[in-house]
Design a protein around this motif. Structure first.
Motif, mmCIF file in Angstrom:
data_model
loop_
_atom_site.group_PDB
_atom_site.id
_atom_site.type_symbol
_atom_site.label_atom_id
_atom_site.label_comp_id
_atom_site.label_asym_id
_atom_site.label_seq_id
_atom_site.Cartn_x
_atom_site.Cartn_y
_atom_site.Cartn_z
ATOM 1 N N SER A 158 87.016 121.672 95.597
ATOM 2 C CA SER A 158 87.781 122.524 95.792
ATOM 3 C C SER A 158 89.015 120.972 96.387
ATOM 4 C CB SER A 158 87.994 123.586 96.703
ATOM 5 O OG SER A 158 86.950 124.960 95.772
ATOM 6 N N PHE A 159 88.693 120.398 96.997
ATOM 7 C CA PHE A 159 89.251 119.878 97.901
ATOM 8 C C PHE A 159 89.971 118.630 97.170
ATOM 9 C CE2 PHE A 159 88.169 121.667 101.956
ATOM 10 C CZ PHE A 159 88.744 121.181 102.792
ATOM 11 N N PHE A 160 89.057 118.087 95.784
ATOM 12 C CA PHE A 160 88.981 116.985 95.028
ATOM 13 C C PHE A 160 89.740 117.019 94.575
ATOM 14 C CE2 PHE A 160 85.002 115.142 97.529
ATOM 15 C CZ PHE A 160 85.305 114.054 97.902
ATOM 16 N N LEU A 161 89.072 118.778 94.028
ATOM 17 C CA LEU A 161 90.200 118.939 92.649
ATOM 18 C C LEU A 161 91.493 119.088 93.167
ATOM 19 C CD1 LEU A 161 90.006 119.462 89.440
ATOM 20 C CD2 LEU A 161 89.648 122.264 90.410
ATOM 21 N N ALA A 162 92.253 120.107 94.088
ATOM 22 C CA ALA A 162 93.417 119.617 94.271
ATOM 23 C C ALA A 162 94.401 118.270 94.858
ATOM 24 C CB ALA A 162 93.702 120.315 95.854
ATOM 25 N N GLY A 163 93.245 117.450 95.462
ATOM 26 C CA GLY A 163 93.672 115.817 94.958
ATOM 27 C C GLY A 163 94.304 115.470 93.988
ATOM 28 N N LEU A 164 93.589 115.855 92.732
ATOM 29 C CA LEU A 164 93.578 115.402 91.500
ATOM 30 C C LEU A 164 94.667 115.839 90.415
ATOM 31 C CD1 LEU A 164 89.727 114.847 90.416
ATOM 32 C CD2 LEU A 164 91.122 113.100 90.581
#
Length: 315
Positions: free
Chosen positions: A199-205
């Protein structure tokens, strides 16, 4: 002596008028009081549940307090000297370090990989994103029992699958060996943590400039070049936060390890949280448990300080 009062000529209403600065000051004071009122329950809970027990444990760390000494007896640094000369406790520090490194690295790598996959446009992406959060939503003890059933030596799915594929000839007692038990608790924690990290990485992407990637593809950049030169530099702040949170969470992890292996076999998975539990509730050595717990907190503080510093810098 008489004081002359200058009449503004606007009547009694002028005397009752409050300046805008006074109104704003009074409003801010009321907002502060309301804020403290809402904050009070959390502060009371923090003091009662965390601060007071921590200060109590801090004092007990310098005492002998066990079944033979029902009243705490001050011994100074005796508990810490015993820790430095105890192979079992020192082994718990090593086991904790191995567990934290493996669980954090596995969670970050798989979380990033899964985020990259879910960031691609395809049919059913929204449903798959929602389903990916199921491991994180499940209670941790339920997760531990599910993976305990998977690694079960008699009825486990893993043994049945490997036997049917011809990889092994006989069922293996995975949780009865040091390597198998460590692998089991690491896999369980990674499976539990990947949805959150994803979820963290997807928000950054989502904030990545798509036009920049398209321009790089036009210039002939392949997928690895895009990942190395564009995606990872963009995700660097998120990566730092995720790694620090993973280290903090894995340093204090207890429930799935206790439910899955109980710290065994033969202390192979006895991390610091398990060590504190055993000293306090199995051996009833409260003084030693407090000393180990104090050193345990000391291992968490650097990561927590780094996270708070990064958080306040970005505020």
């Amino acid at each position: 002596m008489a004081f002359a009062v200058q009449d503004s000529g606007k009547g009694p209403a002028a005397a009752l008028r409050v300046s805008p600065h006074a109104e704003r000051g009074g409003l801010k004071a009321r907002e502060r009081r309301v804020g403290w009122l809402f904050l009070a329950p959390a502060l009371i809970a923090f003091v009662a549940v965390i601060l007071v027990p921590f200060l109590r444990a801090l004092g007990l760390a310098f005492t002998r307090y066990d079944l033979q000494t029902p009243v705490p007896e001050f011994i100074g640094l005796g508990n810490f000297h015993a820790i430095l000369t105890s192979p079992e406790i020192l082994g718990s520090f090593v086991t904790t370090a191995i567990y934290v490194v493996l669980a954090t690295a596995g969670s970050v790598l798989l979380g990033l990989s899964w985020a990259l996959i879910l960031n691609q446009p395809f049919r059913g992406r929204a449903a798959l994103r929602a389903m990916s959060l199921i491991p994180w939503v499940l209670p941790s003890t339920v997760t531990a029992f599910v993976w305990g059933w998977i690694f079960n030596s008699r009825f486990g799915v893993l043994n049945a699958l490997l036997t049917s594929l011809g990889v092994i000839d006989y069922p293996t007692a995975w949780l009865s060996t040091s390597g198998g038990a460590m692998t089991a608790i690491v896999i369980t924690k990674v499976w539990f943590s990947v949805p959150l990290f994803m979820s963290f990485f997807l928000a950054g992407l989502q904030s990545l400039d798509k036009e920049q990637l398209e321009a790089a593809r036009v210039d002939g950049a392949h997928n690895l070049a895009l990942l190395r030169d564009h995606i990872l530099p963009h995700l660097k702040p998120v990566m730092l936060v995720v790694i620090v949170l993973g280290v903090i969470g894995n340093l204090q992890h207890f429930d799935t390890i206790f439910a899955l292996t109980g710290g065994g076999p033969v202390r192979a998975t006895s991390v610091l949280s398990i060590e504190v539990y055993r000293r306090a509730f199995d051996q009833w050595d409260i003084g030693m448990a407090s000393a180990v717990g104090l050193l345990w907190v000391a291992t968490i503080l650097p990561a927590a300080w780094f996270y708070l510093r990064h958080l306040l810098k970005g505020a």
